[in-house]
Design an enzyme around this catalytic site. Sequence first.
Site: not given
Length: 452
Positions: A81, A155, A179
């Site tokens: 990420k 996210s 997330s």
Amino acid sequence: MTDSSAGPGVGSTAVEIAAAVREGRTTAREVVEQHLAHIDRVDPTYGAFRRVRAAEALAEADEVDRRADKGPLAGVPVAIKDHVDVTGEVRADGSLATSREPAREDHPLVARWRAAGAVVVGLTRVPELCIFPTSDDPEGIARTPWDTRYSAGGSSGGAAAAVSARMVPLAHGSDGMGSIRIPAACCGLLGLKPGPGVTPHVDGEGWLGLSEHGVLGTTIDDVALGLGAMADRPITVQRPEKLTIAVSSRSPVVFAQPDAETVRALHRVGRALAVAGHDTVGRGPRIPVTLQTLAGAYWTGAAASDVPANLDETKLQARTRTHVAVGRKALRAGLVDENARDRWRQRAVAFFEDVDVLVTPVLARAPLDALAWSTKSWWANAQLSSRLAPFPGLWNLAGLPALAVPAGVRSDGLPGSVQLVGPPGSEGLLLGVAAQLAEALPWPRHPELSPN
């Protein structure tokens, strides 16, 4: 139709790939080449990656092939990420306002995955500063491979899209208010947010203690392998015999109750657990009416407290500037109340004195449309965040482990999902319950991909 152009190894599990590389049945380079070719074919459709590290990944794969001890993740292509440092890479955090200086060293979790033999093929797309539950940035939109009209969530949305579309078998995610679990639900995956003290942090991250690093994958064994390789302590799947399992569909947000499809999936899971021999009860913890105000204060205040160094705030998106400003006001006003959070944490832990696992929805509805949410107002983003996913953030506030688990396919063709929550230290137990669900209600590891 399935993506028949995918080369051998694409779509295999991390456990299968690592075993084949260690045993000499394939090489890390061959595996990475196959996955890079697949990424090149399909990622323009799904928008999972901000940056693909093709040359660097092949060099890393060659290094794994030269090693005598290739490690538990030998040759496994992984995605990181775009929220942690990877040596030589710019950490953009989904923003044009962040520093463009390349990182000088790996985040500890990246270093641990590499030491275990994993190969970092790319950095996945996130919303600006990883605040929002959709993952679009100025260059693209992460879409769920189940239906590209819908967002992959956020996210860690790029991470989820990458795993769901077979671009990697494992991806790193971080979870401050859902997330990991939100995109896992949007993309039909397992997504584990561990409790505090399981995975490493560095100074300047953590979202006021809300956020944890975790893993997205398609099988229980892959998630356990990936989490174990980055964790501070061993992670083992614990297969339970008989548990008391609470099942609750009650949303803590009055205007965001789950839709009928979500409730049906939850009840289907509850019945499967009862058939597996567990005692299931219809109850959940008592949630104070003030908890959503506290959650909102922490959501905004945590983002404000963790604004990256060297950030040019004039270049932030309008929604992010508002979010940070609201968070700073919440911090100054004392709304980020650690005493109130402690009271909720104690109540949540006490709930598990006579319950082993709680099952709730992850999302209250289908994923949001795949739009440029970064261009919309903060209020539009905040309202839809509450309506989409009222369930996950409670367990960040409580500091308890939680796991998103696939739960069939909705009538609209999108994946269903439930959330398993447990007491401190129950990561292995949650994986064990998920393993029983995988046997009772098997899920498709991947959707059928559109032809390219």
